[in-house]
Write a protein that holds these residues in place. Structure first.
Motif, PDB file in Angstrom:
ATOM      1  N   LYS A 331       0.946  -1.216   0.098  1.00 18.36           N
ATOM      2  CA  LYS A 331      -0.028   0.048  -0.091  1.00 18.36           C
ATOM      3  C   LYS A 331       1.015   1.232  -0.185  1.00 18.36           C
ATOM      4  O   LYS A 331       0.591   2.161  -0.743  1.00 18.36           O
ATOM      5  CB  LYS A 331      -0.821   0.070   1.186  1.00 18.36           C
ATOM      6  N   ARG A 334       2.658   1.686  -3.316  1.00 16.44           N
ATOM      7  CA  ARG A 334       1.753   2.446  -4.290  1.00 16.44           C
ATOM      8  C   ARG A 334       1.501   4.009  -4.024  1.00 16.44           C
ATOM      9  O   ARG A 334       1.463   4.761  -5.011  1.00 16.44           O
ATOM     10  CB  ARG A 334       0.587   1.592  -4.365  1.00 16.44           C
ATOM     11  N   GLU A 335       1.312   4.116  -2.735  1.00 18.36           N
ATOM     12  CA  GLU A 335       1.096   5.675  -2.351  1.00 18.36           C
ATOM     13  C   GLU A 335       2.040   6.431  -2.223  1.00 18.36           C
ATOM     14  O   GLU A 335       1.803   7.837  -2.421  1.00 18.36           O
ATOM     15  CB  GLU A 335      -0.025   5.538  -1.262  1.00 18.36           C
TER      16      GLU A 335
END
Length: 469
Positions: A331, A334-335
């Protein structure tokens, strides 16, 4: 308070410090002040600390002094300072994992291993440098600089428990906690010339420790002597029903055979690790041969044994570690990819390219490897093998770090979960530590310590300190 000198307090070991405090020959405040003075003098060159908690440590030392004066000792580590790798939670302090990602992440509670250390009387001095998330380092593009080797500050202290290894070796504190997923307690122990144990998988709770790989992570003690390591392990070991990987093992008497000698013990020398699989530097090969001959002189029977190759072990470890690490970091990758350092970002992203089939096949091969190591350990009592294949390299030459980092024999025992201890095997011609590794049966840390102590006693490795003043 003392009748006679205890020597330089920064070289006082865990057991000796605890004994002197218990007998009121040493004040915990005096010991803490001596170490804080040394930290102030040396840490600007070593970068072992990410956060020194001097005020809280001194307050705890004053409380420990009052308790000792009243005859109330919390446990066998009463008043002894400890440093903690900064992926381990300490209530009220940030757990940053040496990363911008978690810069403001303040822990609500102590990790179980910290709770146990405090229960035994230890005093937390602060949080220590690590490779970012225990995988990316040594890195110079993070909010804090990497730790350095006290034997020569131009050189790498090993990782990922780098501040733990550097600080223990330099006499900033007598003991530290590290974590080990592919060798991260034993690498700094090897590079810094101290004793680092990766316990049996499940022996020490990992609750409150930021994970890298759910099925490979271990928490382990780092000290300057074998006896101190056994004492620290006794404090942190034990079943934790809230850690899914924790083992309900019988309470071990880890130090029971320390001074028993090794006459009649069977030692299996995994010679092919450093002679065939990943040929070691000649100095390392010579040091391992000297360890082997010393154990023979001490009465052990040494025979060559064969395990799966380092290449096979490394491939299995890599698939499992990077797959599980990506499950944790996907996560954020990706962010917030730019908030990772370059090294950890590259290493963590690799896990995105493994499929479920790769992971399952690696776990299947892992079970076969465990069976093969178990078969050998039915024929011998302990294994002797290399840890690092090279002396510590320079920290500021990325090509040297990249070349030497995978040249090691530590990851096999993360794959199998057997207890493995790394310690000094000698010094290179350049005055840098060389290393050896001892490996035992599941939950038989006592025999690993027994053999390690025999080598330590014969070679005097616990009396060798880096030249840093």
């Amino acid at each position: 308070m003392r009748d006679g000198p205890l020597g330089e307090l920064h070289w006082l070991g865990v057991a000796d410090a605890a004994e002197a405090i218990a007998s009121r020959d040493l004040s915990p405040v005096e010991l803490m002040q001596a170490l804080l003075d040394r930290i102030d003098a040396l840490d600007p060159r070593l970068n072992a600390f990410l956060r020194l908690d001097a005020g809280a440590a001194m307050a705890a030392a004053r409380a420990a002094e009052s308790e000792a004066a009243a005859g109330r000792l919390r446990g066998p580590l009463h008043g002894v300072p400890v440093g903690l790798k900064d992926i381990i939670d300490v209530a009220g302090l940030p757990t940053t994992c040496h990363s911008k990602i978690l810069e403001g992440n303040v822990a609500a509670a102590d990790a179980v291993c910290v709770e146990k250390l405090r229960g035994a009387g230890a005093i937390v001095v602060g949080k220590l440098s690590t490779h970012e998330f225990a995988i990316g380092g040594p890195s110079f593009d993070l909010p804090w600089p990497p730790a350095r080797n006290p034997w020569n500050t131009d050189h790498h202290p090993g990782g990922s428990s780098s501040g733990s290894g550097s600080g223990v070796a330099a006499g900033l504190f007598p003991m530290a906690l590290g974590t080990d997923t592919g060798g991260s307690v034993r690498n700094p122990a090897s590079c810094c010339g101290i004793v680092g144990l990766k316990p049996t998988y499940g022996l020490v709770s990992r609750r409150g420790v930021f994970p890298l790989s759910f099925t490979l992570d271990h928490v382990g003690p780092m000290t300057r002597s074998v006896a101190d390591n056994a004492l620290m392990l006794a404090a942190i070991a034990g079943h934790d029903p809230l850690d899914p990987g924790s083992a309900a093992a019988a309470r071990g008497h880890h130090a029971e055979a320390l001074e028993r000698g090794i006459r009649g013990l069977r030692v299996g020398f995994v010679r092919h690790f450093h002679e065939v699989d990943t040929p070691a530097e000649p100095e390392v090969t010579a040091a391992l041969g000297h360890v082997m001959r010393t154990l023979q002189m001490e009465g052990a029977e040494v025979r060559d044994v064969t395990l799966p190759t380092l290449g096979e072990f490394g491939a299995v470890n890599r698939v499992i570690l990077q797959s599980e690490a990506f499950a944790i970091h996907g996560k954020w990758l990706r962010e917030r990819p730019g908030d990772y350092g370059e090294l950890s970002r590259k290493r963590l992203l690799a896990g995105a390219f493994f499929g479920a089939g790769d992971y399952v096949q690696a776990q299947r091969r892992r079970l076969q490897m465990i069976a093969e190591v178990e078969a050998v350990l039915r024929e011998v009592d302990v294994l002797l093998c290399a840890s690092s294949m090279d002396p510590p390299c320079r920290i500021d030459v990325p090509a040297d770090v990249d070349r030497t980092y995978p040249r090691q024999a530590r990851t096999p025992f993360n794959v199998t979960g057997h207890p493995a201890l790394a310690m000094m095997a000698g010094l290179s011609v350049d005055g840098l530590p060389l290393s050896v590794q001892f490996v035992g049966r599941y939950f038989d840390e006592a025999t690993v310590y027994q053999v390690a102590r025999a080598w330590e006693r014969a070679a005097g490795t616990d009396r060798k300190h880096p030249p840093i003043v």
